[in-house]
Write an enzyme that holds these catalytic residues in place. Structure first.
Site, PDB file in Angstrom:
ATOM      1  N   ARG A 103      46.109  42.019  35.605  1.00  0.00           N
ATOM      2  CA  ARG A 103      44.880  41.733  34.869  1.00  0.00           C
ATOM      3  C   ARG A 103      43.840  40.915  35.635  1.00  0.00           C
ATOM      4  O   ARG A 103      42.805  40.597  35.093  1.00  0.00           O
ATOM      5  CB  ARG A 103      45.198  41.034  33.542  1.00  0.00           C
ATOM      6  CG  ARG A 103      46.112  41.857  32.669  1.00  0.00           C
ATOM      7  CD  ARG A 103      46.438  41.198  31.352  1.00  0.00           C
ATOM      8  NE  ARG A 103      45.230  40.862  30.636  1.00  0.00           N
ATOM      9  CZ  ARG A 103      44.986  39.631  30.162  1.00  0.00           C
ATOM     10  NH1 ARG A 103      45.843  38.657  30.342  1.00  0.00           N
ATOM     11  NH2 ARG A 103      43.888  39.393  29.510  1.00  0.00           N
ATOM     12  N   ASP A 104      44.107  40.540  36.881  1.00  0.00           N
ATOM     13  CA  ASP A 104      43.110  39.803  37.655  1.00  0.00           C
ATOM     14  C   ASP A 104      43.195  40.198  39.127  1.00  0.00           C
ATOM     15  O   ASP A 104      43.150  39.348  40.012  1.00  0.00           O
ATOM     16  CB  ASP A 104      43.305  38.291  37.480  1.00  0.00           C
ATOM     17  CG  ASP A 104      42.089  37.492  37.929  1.00  0.00           C
ATOM     18  OD1 ASP A 104      40.997  38.084  38.084  1.00  0.00           O
ATOM     19  OD2 ASP A 104      42.227  36.273  38.132  1.00  0.00           O
ATOM     20  N   LEU A 105      43.335  41.511  39.367  1.00  0.00           N
ATOM     21  CA  LEU A 105      43.394  41.991  40.747  1.00  0.00           C
ATOM     22  C   LEU A 105      42.020  41.882  41.390  1.00  0.00           C
ATOM     23  O   LEU A 105      41.033  42.360  40.833  1.00  0.00           O
ATOM     24  CB  LEU A 105      43.860  43.443  40.807  1.00  0.00           C
ATOM     25  CG  LEU A 105      45.322  43.705  40.509  1.00  0.00           C
ATOM     26  CD1 LEU A 105      45.594  45.205  40.524  1.00  0.00           C
ATOM     27  CD2 LEU A 105      46.218  42.998  41.496  1.00  0.00           C
TER      28      LEU A 105
END
Length: 193
Positions: free
Chosen positions: A111-113
């Site tokens: 969710r935070d690549l």
């Protein structure tokens, strides 16, 4: 002598229970994903209104690697990548996709690549000198019941790399694939001066 990195998260200004839970969730997720595809977690503790997370020391980030690549290859003709630049780009992207695939096989949606959350580690033994990309910062990661299962959350990562559906509340592992595609575009873009 072993060297470690220590991430320090200031807890003094955190009043929202949700923010505190995200910090604790990061350490739980790091424990779950012990592999060559994620930063190694060793320990965590709270001291003086700060959460300390002891983890593997890495050489650099993908963000800095892409900046270096841009400088090295920016003198080439417009819209033409050399075969060496293509090879480097393919290797970077292959390692990154392996990392994301591993997380999804473990039913974890990062969710935070983004390039800042992809680190370059030096694999042991040192005489072999193999580097490997590894994912880090699992503060927003969620565990899905299965691949394709939807996750509900109001938390969002970096909007520059977020899938449109992740801005809402229902999304699945394909949100990471969207982020991966945006990073891939950065890896394969050819810059000119």
């Amino acid at each position: 002598m072993e060297l470690y990195a220590v991430k320090i998260c200031d807890l003094s200004g955190i009043t929202e229970e949700n923010d505190k839970q995200n910090l604790l969730l990061e350490t739980k997720n790091m424990i779950k994903v012990r592999s060559v595809f994620a930063i190694k977690y060793y320990n965590s503790w709270i001291e003086s209104d700060s959460l300390y997370i002891q983890m593997e020391l890495c050489l650099d980030s993908l963000k800095n690697l892409l900046q270096l690549k841009r400088k090295l290859f920016s003198t080439k003709p417009p819209n033409r990548m050399t075969s060496f630049e293509v090879y480097i780009s393919l290797e970077i992207f292959r390692e990154l996709t392996e990392c994301v695939q591993y997380m999804h096989e473990k039913r974890i949606i990062h969710r935070d690549l983004k390039p800042d959350n992809v680190l370059i580690a030096l694999e042991e033994p040192l005489y072999y000198s193999k580097t490997r990309l590894k994912l880090c910062d699992f503060g927003l990661a969620k565990e899905a019941l299965s691949i394709g299962a939807y996750v509900m959350s109001d938390d969002v990562g970096d909007p520059r790399y977020q899938a449109p559906e992740a801005m809402g509340t229902d999304y699945d592992h394909l949100a990471d694939v969207y982020s991966l595609a945006l990073i891939g575009a950065e890896i394969f873009v050819h810059y000119n001066k």
